[in-house]
Design an enzyme around this catalytic site. Sequence first.
Site, PDB file in Angstrom:
ATOM      1  N   ASP A   1      63.265  12.724  15.183  1.00 35.47           N
ATOM      2  CA  ASP A   1      63.452  14.050  15.362  1.00 35.47           C
ATOM      3  C   ASP A   1      62.877  14.984  14.375  1.00 35.47           C
ATOM      4  OD1 ASP A   1      64.967  16.555  15.933  1.00 35.47           O
ATOM      5  OD2 ASP A   1      66.308  16.469  14.571  1.00 35.47           O
TER       6      ASP A   1
ATOM      7  N   ASP B   1      69.576  13.761  13.315  1.00 34.98           N
ATOM      8  CA  ASP B   1      70.511  14.314  12.610  1.00 34.98           C
ATOM      9  C   ASP B   1      71.332  15.187  13.173  1.00 34.98           C
ATOM     10  OD1 ASP B   1      68.948  16.830  13.690  1.00 34.98           O
ATOM     11  OD2 ASP B   1      70.461  17.679  12.189  1.00 34.98           O
TER      12      ASP B   1
ATOM     13  N   ASP C   1      71.974  15.454  19.192  1.00 33.69           N
ATOM     14  CA  ASP C   1      71.360  14.523  19.740  1.00 33.69           C
ATOM     15  C   ASP C   1      72.080  13.747  20.114  1.00 33.69           C
ATOM     16  OD1 ASP C   1      68.833  15.730  18.683  1.00 33.69           O
ATOM     17  OD2 ASP C   1      69.347  15.109  16.652  1.00 33.69           O
TER      18      ASP C   1
HETATM   19  P1  ADP Z   1      65.570  20.197  16.551  1.00 34.74           P
HETATM   20  O1  ADP Z   1      64.954  19.441  17.752  1.00 34.74           O
HETATM   21  O2  ADP Z   1      64.723  20.641  15.976  1.00 34.74           O
HETATM   22  O3  ADP Z   1      66.397  20.071  15.885  1.00 34.74           O
HETATM   23  P2  ADP Z   1      67.328  22.163  18.176  1.00 34.74           P
HETATM   24  O4  ADP Z   1      67.144  21.144  19.405  1.00 34.74           O
HETATM   25  O5  ADP Z   1      68.503  22.089  17.186  1.00 34.74           O
HETATM   26  O6  ADP Z   1      65.907  21.962  17.171  1.00 34.74           O
HETATM   27  O7  ADP Z   1      67.210  23.457  18.756  1.00 34.74           O
HETATM   28  C1  ADP Z   1      65.760  23.733  19.025  1.00 34.74           C
HETATM   29  C2  ADP Z   1      65.345  25.193  19.418  1.00 34.74           C
HETATM   30  O8  ADP Z   1      66.830  26.531  19.758  1.00 34.74           O
HETATM   31  C3  ADP Z   1      65.553  26.235  18.084  1.00 34.74           C
HETATM   32  O9  ADP Z   1      64.437  25.523  16.986  1.00 34.74           O
HETATM   33  C4  ADP Z   1      65.867  27.271  17.731  1.00 34.74           C
HETATM   34  O10 ADP Z   1      64.355  27.634  17.632  1.00 34.74           O
HETATM   35  C5  ADP Z   1      66.842  27.252  18.878  1.00 34.74           C
HETATM   36  N1  ADP Z   1      67.817  27.361  18.806  1.00 34.74           N
HETATM   37  C6  ADP Z   1      68.967  26.173  18.743  1.00 34.74           C
HETATM   38  N2  ADP Z   1      70.016  27.205  17.927  1.00 34.74           N
HETATM   39  C7  ADP Z   1      69.917  28.246  17.056  1.00 34.74           C
HETATM   40  C8  ADP Z   1      70.776  29.114  16.740  1.00 34.74           C
HETATM   41  N3  ADP Z   1      71.586  28.498  16.023  1.00 34.74           N
HETATM   42  N4  ADP Z   1      70.176  30.628  16.525  1.00 34.74           N
HETATM   43  C9  ADP Z   1      68.630  30.677  16.756  1.00 34.74           C
HETATM   44  N5  ADP Z   1      68.192  29.231  17.578  1.00 34.74           N
HETATM   45  C10 ADP Z   1      68.195  28.319  17.988  1.00 34.74           C
HETATM   46 MG    MG Z   2      67.981  18.565  14.945  1.00 34.77          MG
END
Ligand code: ADP
Ligand code: MG
Length: 315
Positions: free
Chosen positions: A21, A207, A211
Amino acid sequence: VLVKSGSDLETFSQLDHIVFDKTGTLTKGEFVVTKVYAEDKDLILKLASHAESKSNHPIALSILKTYNQPIVDADIEDFKEIFGHGITIKYQGKLCLVGNDKLLKSHHIVYDSPKINHSLVHVAYDGLYMGYIVLEDELKISAKQTIDTLKKMGKKISLMTGDHEFIAKDIANKLGIDNVYYEKLPYEKKQIIDTLKREEKVAFIGDGMNDAPVLMSADLGVSMGMLGSDLAVEASDAVIMTDEPIHFIDAIKTSTLTRKVVLQNMSLAIGTKFIVLILGALGFANMWLAIFADVGISLIAVIHAMHILSAKNEL
Ligand code: ADP
Ligand code: MG
C-alpha cells in the site's frame, strides 16, 4: 514483528509477490498542506475542514491542522465518507464535496485537474468547483532499502494505492517498483489480490483505514501496528510494531531460518529413531540407547532450535 500463528510464520518464507500500500506503509502518512489553489483560500480551507472534521483519514487530520480554527458543528449535516473518494456533507444546507477526481466526476463537476506528483484534495460547493489543496507526504526511512532487498531476494513487487496516477508513478519510480496499480477502490484492491493469489503466494502490506478486506484476502496480510487501525491489525496475519517496512525482511529471514531448523530437527529425530529401531530389531539396542533416541534427541532438538534466537543478530 508479531506473527499470529506458526503457519503464518511459514508463509513468510514462501512468498512470490509482495504488494505494498502507499500511504502509511511506504510513506509516513503524515501529510502536510503545502499549497492551496483557489480564489478564496480561506473559504475552501473552511469548507474542507468542516467536511473532514468527522474523518480520521490522514488527509483529514492534516487539513484540520492547517485550518486550526473552531469547527461549527451546527453548519454540518449529512456527513458521508466514501472510501477511496472522499467526503460529502451539507454545509449550511448546500452540498459540499471534498475529495479526489472520482468524487467530483461522479457529481458531474467540471474543472481541469492539475497533473502533479502530490496528493490533491478538490473542493466543490453548491455545484461549483472551488479549487484544490496540495498535500505532501514523505517516504519512510527504510522504504527504499526494503524494496532493494526484496528485489535482490528475487521477489515480485507491486505498489497499490487509491491515490491518483501521477503520485503513484512518482513514488514507484523513486523506489524502483515496476508494477503500479493506482486509483483503486478497496473492493478493486481485493479483486486484484484474489486474481494474483491463483498463480502465486501473495503478501499485502498495508496500514489500514479501509485495507481490512485486502489484508484478509492475501495469503499473508501484514499491517502497521502504530499507524494502522484496530480493524487492520485484527484482520492481518502479522503486525509490524514500529511501522518501518524493513522489519518485513527480518521476518522473512527468521521464517526461512526457522523452517530450516524445523526440517533439520525432524530429520534428526525421525532418522535416529529409525536407526535405533533397526538396531533394536537386530538385538543391538539397549535401554539407554532407546532413552537417548527419545528424550536425548528431544533435548538436542530444543537446543538446536534455541540457536535461532542467537542467530537473529547475524540475520
Ligand atoms: P491509499 O490507497 O493510498 O491508502 P485510500 O484508499 O485511503 O488511499 O484513499 C484513496 C484516495 O481517496 C485518497 O488518495 C484521496 O484522494 C481520497 N480520499 C479518501 N479519503 C479521503 C478524505 N477523508 N478526504 C479527502 N480525500 C479522501
Ligand atoms: Mg491506506
